[in-house]
Design a protein around this motif. Structure first.
Motif, PDB file in Angstrom:
ATOM      1  N   THR A 153     -65.612  35.368   5.866  1.00 43.22           N
ATOM      2  CA  THR A 153     -65.421  35.084   7.289  1.00 43.22           C
ATOM      3  C   THR A 153     -63.945  35.101   7.646  1.00 43.22           C
ATOM      4  N   LEU A 154     -63.130  34.555   6.750  1.00 36.43           N
ATOM      5  CA  LEU A 154     -61.686  34.553   6.948  1.00 36.43           C
ATOM      6  C   LEU A 154     -61.163  35.978   7.096  1.00 36.43           C
ATOM      7  N   LYS A 155     -61.584  36.851   6.200  1.00 39.47           N
ATOM      8  CA  LYS A 155     -61.162  38.252   6.253  1.00 39.47           C
ATOM      9  C   LYS A 155     -61.667  38.941   7.525  1.00 39.47           C
ATOM     10  N   ASP A 156     -62.928  38.689   7.862  1.00 42.01           N
ATOM     11  CA  ASP A 156     -63.506  39.324   9.044  1.00 42.01           C
ATOM     12  C   ASP A 156     -62.759  38.921  10.313  1.00 42.01           C
ATOM     13  N   ASP A 157     -62.399  37.643  10.401  1.00 46.84           N
ATOM     14  CA  ASP A 157     -61.689  37.157  11.588  1.00 46.84           C
ATOM     15  C   ASP A 157     -60.320  37.825  11.707  1.00 46.84           C
ATOM     16  N   ASN A 177     -47.901  49.371  10.104  1.00 49.45           N
ATOM     17  CA  ASN A 177     -46.899  48.408  10.554  1.00 49.45           C
ATOM     18  C   ASN A 177     -47.316  47.712  11.845  1.00 49.45           C
ATOM     19  N   MET A 178     -47.921  48.454  12.754  1.00 45.22           N
ATOM     20  CA  MET A 178     -48.366  47.853  14.017  1.00 45.22           C
ATOM     21  C   MET A 178     -49.471  46.833  13.778  1.00 45.22           C
ATOM     22  N   ALA A 179     -50.437  47.159  12.917  1.00 47.98           N
ATOM     23  CA  ALA A 179     -51.514  46.215  12.603  1.00 47.98           C
ATOM     24  C   ALA A 179     -50.957  44.997  11.873  1.00 47.98           C
ATOM     25  N   HIS A 180     -50.016  45.244  10.990  1.00 49.21           N
ATOM     26  CA  HIS A 180     -49.377  44.147  10.247  1.00 49.21           C
ATOM     27  C   HIS A 180     -48.681  43.195  11.210  1.00 49.21           C
ATOM     28  N   GLY A 184     -57.406  45.113  12.933  1.00 48.08           N
ATOM     29  CA  GLY A 184     -57.903  46.095  11.993  1.00 48.08           C
ATOM     30  C   GLY A 184     -57.253  46.072  10.628  1.00 48.08           C
ATOM     31  N   MET A 185     -56.586  44.964  10.275  1.00 49.72           N
ATOM     32  CA  MET A 185     -55.982  44.855   8.947  1.00 49.72           C
ATOM     33  C   MET A 185     -57.004  44.230   7.995  1.00 49.72           C
ATOM     34  N   PRO A 186     -57.446  44.968   6.952  1.00 46.76           N
ATOM     35  CA  PRO A 186     -58.502  44.460   6.062  1.00 46.76           C
ATOM     36  C   PRO A 186     -57.953  43.559   4.958  1.00 46.76           C
ATOM     37  N   GLY A 187     -58.840  42.732   4.402  1.00 46.98           N
ATOM     38  CA  GLY A 187     -58.537  41.974   3.197  1.00 46.98           C
ATOM     39  C   GLY A 187     -57.578  40.817   3.355  1.00 46.98           C
TER      40      GLY A 187
END
Length: 348
Positions: free
Chosen positions: A130-134, A250-253, A140-143
């Motif tokens: 759930t933490l990752k999904d949120d 970089n933008m997602a980060h 859109g940054m996974p994991g």
């Protein structure tokens, strides 16, 4: 026979036995609006703290006017949220400034004792997912298991090891390393590092690093800014992005990492003792560290109770010092491989 002054109650000396205190009337006698404006929190939250800390704060005493847990908690909340031991604050609950100080110390230690109860990473797989999904839902940054950064809290010059607490701006401070989830709930808080240590050195020595290198790194990673070195469990931005995939990464980060900056603003908005507007914390580094950690515990409890202040305006001078560093790409080839795989899999 003369009574030694050391055993006299300072409240009794200042006010006399007839002085009215909150020990003598109920919280129900005042409105929620008054409690929020004076102590920063509504009645339900204060009652929860009384239940949580009451046994710890009800210490045996020979004094006839022992201060109740309720009054101790109100005194501490008044200080945390205003940053001041103003006489009017003590007058509002019928205790002296000296007693205010003791109440803050008692409540602070009681909260610090419970820090691990309220500040921790989730353990079970479902909550971790759930933490990752949120986090993924933000940009859109996974994991992602958390976002990490440091912030400085100003303190008075300590008696010993003075220079180790002087930060790059010439001010005495503690450099606090924190991790939060996508809602701003703190998952880790290390509040004791001297202000002279740069962020990368704080992380190098932190318990957080040991925790991720031995336990959590296989489940995902943290996001940190470029003041930290890239690790297999800590993804940093690319210094000079060149490809579209690198720009998207970089933008997602950046969009995801911004959560920790908002969390810092939230904490200093709620707990004015940390924001510098009333001056520095007038305590030793150890006691100042405990006050910061106590506020972190209260921050998480307040979010559990739905008291969200994301929209509160930024105030004061709790600092995130911009790190001055020469960009050095990680020499950890495995960490570079993990980031490159992330780029190719999710951002190409």
């Amino acid at each position: 026979m003369a009574v030694p002054i050391a055993v006299l109650d300072c409240d009794l000396l200042l006010y006399g036995r007839g002085h009215r205190t909150l020990d003598r009337f109920k919280l129900e006698d005042v409105t929620d609006e008054y409690l929020v404006s004076t102590y920063g929190f509504p009645r339900q939250f204060i009652c929860y703290l009384v239940d949580l800390l009451g046994a710890t704060l009800s210490r045996p005493t020979q004094r006839s006017r022992a201060i109740s847990p309720e009054t101790q908690i109100l005194a501490a909340l008044g200080f945390y949220t205003s940053g001041s031991f103003q006489t009017r604050m003590g007058d509002a609950i019928g205790i002296s400034q000296a007693s205010m100080s003791r109440c803050v110390a008692n409540v602070t230690e009681a909260l610090v004792e419970r820090a691990s109860q309220f500040i921790h990473f989730p353990k079970d797989e479902a909550t971790v997912q759930t933490l990752k999904d949120d986090f993924y839902g933000l940009a859109g940054m996974p994991g992602v298991l958390g976002v990490v950064d440091c912030t400085h809290v100003a303190i008075k010059a300590p008696n010993a090891e003075d220079l180790s607490y002087v930060n790059r701006k010439g001010l005495h401070s503690l450099n606090c390393l924190m991790v939060c989830d996508s809602r701003g709930v703190l998952l880790s808080a290390e509040t004791h590092w001297p202000g002279s240590l740069p962020d990368c050195m704080v992380l190098e020595q932190a318990a957080l690093t040991s925790q991720f290198e031995t336990e959590l790194h296989k489940d995902g990673w943290l996001l940190g800014d470029s003041s930290f070195l890239l690790r297999t469990w800590l993804m940093t931005p690319l210094h000079i992005p060149e490809t579209p995939a690198e720009y998207r990464y970089n933008m997602a980060h950046s969009a995801t990492h911004n959560v920790i900056e908002r969390t810092f603003r939230t904490i200093r908005s709620r707990f004015r003792c940390l924001d510098g507007s009333k001056g520095t914390l007038q305590y030793s580094p150890e006691k100042s560290s405990h006050i910061i950690l106590a506020c972190c515990v209260l921050h998480n409890i307040s979010l559990q109770h739905g008291l969200d202040v994301w929209s509160a305006p930024a105030t004061g001078h709790m600092e995130q010092l911009e790190e001055e560093y020469e960009q050095i790409e990680s020499v950890d080839s495995e960490a570079c491989r993990v980031r490159q795989e992330l780029l190719l899999t999710h951002f190409s």
